[in-house]
Design a protein around this motif. Structure first.
Motif, PDB file in Angstrom:
ATOM      1  N   HIS A 145     -13.079   4.278  -4.841  1.00  0.00           N
ATOM      2  CA  HIS A 145     -12.156   5.296  -5.087  1.00  0.00           C
ATOM      3  C   HIS A 145     -10.640   4.726  -5.531  1.00  0.00           C
ATOM      4  O   HIS A 145     -10.435   3.671  -5.362  1.00  0.00           O
ATOM      5  CB  HIS A 145     -11.708   6.127  -3.732  1.00  0.00           C
ATOM      6  CG  HIS A 145     -12.958   6.565  -3.085  1.00  0.00           C
ATOM      7  ND1 HIS A 145     -13.291   7.862  -3.637  1.00  0.00           N
ATOM      8  CD2 HIS A 145     -13.521   6.120  -1.983  1.00  0.00           C
ATOM      9  CE1 HIS A 145     -14.509   8.076  -2.846  1.00  0.00           C
ATOM     10  NE2 HIS A 145     -14.733   7.164  -1.956  1.00  0.00           N
ATOM     11  N   PRO A 187     -19.177   3.940  -2.382  1.00  0.00           N
ATOM     12  CA  PRO A 187     -18.202   4.556  -3.237  1.00  0.00           C
ATOM     13  C   PRO A 187     -17.060   3.804  -3.629  1.00  0.00           C
ATOM     14  O   PRO A 187     -16.491   2.928  -2.804  1.00  0.00           O
ATOM     15  CB  PRO A 187     -17.796   5.738  -2.116  1.00  0.00           C
ATOM     16  CG  PRO A 187     -18.147   4.882  -0.658  1.00  0.00           C
ATOM     17  CD  PRO A 187     -19.407   4.098  -0.981  1.00  0.00           C
ATOM     18  N   VAL A 240      -6.512   4.841  -5.880  1.00  0.00           N
ATOM     19  CA  VAL A 240      -5.376   5.675  -5.058  1.00  0.00           C
ATOM     20  C   VAL A 240      -4.165   5.916  -5.952  1.00  0.00           C
ATOM     21  O   VAL A 240      -3.719   4.911  -6.342  1.00  0.00           O
ATOM     22  CB  VAL A 240      -4.978   4.906  -3.886  1.00  0.00           C
ATOM     23  CG1 VAL A 240      -3.947   5.607  -3.085  1.00  0.00           C
ATOM     24  CG2 VAL A 240      -6.277   4.660  -2.957  1.00  0.00           C
TER      25      VAL A 240
END
Length: 109
Positions: free
Chosen positions: A57, A55, A59
């Motif tokens: 991601h 994964p 922020v």
């Protein structure tokens, strides 16, 4: 054409887990040496995302941010933010760069 449903900017700040670092190395290993040597981090990240094995991601960040490529950039941002005496000065940055010449073997946790 820019896809208007996405908004953001890569800041160059990453936290990579050991599994993520292994995937970065795996993806780089699939490239010809010349391509691996010339690819930017955003290209590697896109290949990691496309592979879908770990994964990735983002922020969100809404605070002050500026790109610092050299000591004078840091002085400029400190002056613009009216932060004399706060943050690193260009002299401190230069000193840190000179004393920190050991290359990294990769991310640490």
């Amino acid at each position: 054409m820019i896809d208007s449903k996405f908004e953001g900017h890569y800041m160059g700040l990453l936290r990579i887990t050991p599994a993520g670092w292994a995937e970065v190395l795996r993806v780089r290993g699939l490239l010809a040496q010349a391509d691996a040597d010339s690819m930017h981090m955003t290209g590697i990240l896109q290949r990691v995302i496309n592979a879908g094995r770990v994964p990735v991601h983002a922020v969100p960040y809404d605070g002050n941010w500026g790109e610092v490529d050299n000591p004078s950039d840091l002085d400029f941002y400190n002056a613009q933010l009216h932060m004399p005496g706060q943050g690193a000065t260009s002299a401190q940055l230069a000193e840190g760069c000179q004393s920190n010449t050991q290359p990294s073997d990769g991310p640490s946790e």
